[in-house]
Design a protein around this motif. Structure first.
Motif, PDB file in Angstrom:
ATOM      1  N   VAL A  75       0.861  -1.185   0.000  1.00 56.62           N
ATOM      2  CA  VAL A  75       0.000   0.000   0.000  1.00 56.62           C
ATOM      3  C   VAL A  75       0.893   1.229   0.000  1.00 56.62           C
ATOM      4  CG1 VAL A  75      -1.836   1.220   1.229  1.00 56.62           C
ATOM      5  CG2 VAL A  75      -1.693  -1.259   1.403  1.00 56.62           C
ATOM      6  N   HIS A  76       0.614   2.177  -0.874  1.00 55.70           N
ATOM      7  CA  HIS A  76       1.394   3.426  -0.833  1.00 55.70           C
ATOM      8  C   HIS A  76       0.594   4.604  -1.390  1.00 55.70           C
ATOM      9  CE1 HIS A  76       2.552   1.624  -4.781  1.00 55.70           C
ATOM     10  NE2 HIS A  76       2.326   2.860  -5.189  1.00 55.70           N
ATOM     11  N   ASN A  77       1.202   5.798  -1.331  1.00 58.19           N
ATOM     12  CA  ASN A  77       0.565   7.037  -1.830  1.00 58.19           C
ATOM     13  C   ASN A  77      -0.809   7.309  -1.212  1.00 58.19           C
ATOM     14  OD1 ASN A  77       2.784   7.094  -3.598  1.00 58.19           O
ATOM     15  ND2 ASN A  77       1.561   8.165  -5.134  1.00 58.19           N
ATOM     16  N   MET A  91      -5.538   6.299  -2.715  1.00 58.45           N
ATOM     17  CA  MET A  91      -4.408   5.455  -2.332  1.00 58.45           C
ATOM     18  C   MET A  91      -4.102   4.449  -3.433  1.00 58.45           C
ATOM     19  SD  MET A  91      -6.540   3.223   0.426  1.00 58.45           S
ATOM     20  CE  MET A  91      -5.176   2.227   1.020  1.00 58.45           C
ATOM     21  N   HIS A  92      -2.885   3.922  -3.426  1.00 52.42           N
ATOM     22  CA  HIS A  92      -2.492   2.879  -4.370  1.00 52.42           C
ATOM     23  C   HIS A  92      -2.402   1.553  -3.624  1.00 52.42           C
ATOM     24  CE1 HIS A  92      -0.316   5.895  -7.250  1.00 52.42           C
ATOM     25  NE2 HIS A  92      -1.548   6.250  -6.977  1.00 52.42           N
ATOM     26  N   VAL A  93      -2.939   0.506  -4.245  1.00 52.58           N
ATOM     27  CA  VAL A  93      -2.884  -0.820  -3.655  1.00 52.58           C
ATOM     28  C   VAL A  93      -2.276  -1.772  -4.684  1.00 52.58           C
ATOM     29  CG1 VAL A  93      -4.297  -2.773  -2.877  1.00 52.58           C
ATOM     30  CG2 VAL A  93      -4.805  -0.471  -2.054  1.00 52.58           C
ATOM     31  N   ILE A 129      -5.681   0.261  -8.228  1.00 52.64           N
ATOM     32  CA  ILE A 129      -5.037  -1.062  -8.209  1.00 52.64           C
ATOM     33  C   ILE A 129      -3.819  -1.046  -9.133  1.00 52.64           C
ATOM     34  CG2 ILE A 129      -5.345  -3.491  -8.859  1.00 52.64           C
ATOM     35  CD1 ILE A 129      -6.937  -2.946  -6.387  1.00 52.64           C
ATOM     36  N   GLU A 130      -2.690  -1.556  -8.614  1.00 56.00           N
ATOM     37  CA  GLU A 130      -1.477  -1.647  -9.430  1.00 56.00           C
ATOM     38  C   GLU A 130      -0.959  -3.082  -9.403  1.00 56.00           C
ATOM     39  OE1 GLU A 130       1.112   1.224  -7.637  1.00 56.00           O
ATOM     40  OE2 GLU A 130       0.220   2.873  -8.751  1.00 56.00           O
ATOM     41  N   PRO A 131      -0.372  -3.547 -10.531  1.00 51.70           N
ATOM     42  CA  PRO A 131       0.184  -4.904 -10.550  1.00 51.70           C
ATOM     43  C   PRO A 131       1.517  -4.956  -9.830  1.00 51.70           C
ATOM     44  CG  PRO A 131       0.540  -3.866 -12.668  1.00 51.70           C
ATOM     45  CD  PRO A 131      -0.206  -2.855 -11.826  1.00 51.70           C
TER      46      PRO A 131
HETATM   47 ZN   LIG Z   1       1.635   3.509  -7.030  1.00 48.32          ZN
END
Ligand SMILES: [Zn+2]
Length: 138
Positions: A75-77, A91-93, A129-131
């Motif tokens: 998890v970031h940003n 947020m980025h997951v 969502i990010e890979p």
């Molecule tokens: Zn990100």
């Protein structure tokens, strides 16, 4: 902004002070009006100044909620902004890149709902969502 407000108030006060001497009732009304305007200006600009949310505790709580959801790798940003007395953010997951879209969407929805359930003041949180990729792959 603050300088122009100060200048405006200065001019307004010196201008209306003369009127206040000749007609105290009108002067009182005008002074009241000036204070009302000044109050709304100050209130408005302080809302803008407080836009960035100083809420590190909430941010780390959100991070823990998201990390507690199954299949979440990272998890970031996490960002939060004030909206009056409410908060909204994003947020980025990071999840497995081969995960089906349907499953990734369920994770995003689950995080959004859990965060909103945990904090009444949060009206909206967007999950991106990010890979999960090795760092050298970028
Ligand atoms: Zn990100």
């Amino acid at each position: 902004m603050l300088t122009s407000v100060t200048a405006f108030l200065g001019i307004a006060f010196s201008k209306y002070f003369n009127i206040a001497q000749t007609d105290s009732i009108a002067g009182t009304i005008i002074v009241f009006f000036v204070f009302t305007v000044a109050y709304s200006i100050i209130k408005e600009s302080s809302l803008v100044l407080m836009d960035a949310c100083q809420c590190t505790e909430i941010l780390s709580d959100i991070e823990n909620i998201a990390k507690g959801v199954r299949h979440v790798k990272e998890v970031h940003n996490i960002r939060m902004r004030k909206l009056g007395s409410y908060l909204m953010g994003d947020m980025h997951v990071v999840v497995d890149g081969d995960m089906p879209v349907r499953e990734a969407d369920q994770i995003a929805t689950q995080i959004e709902e859990q965060v909103k359930h945990e904090f009444d003041e949060i009206t909206e949180i967007k999950v991106r969502i990010e890979p999960h990729e090795p760092p050298n792959k970028e």
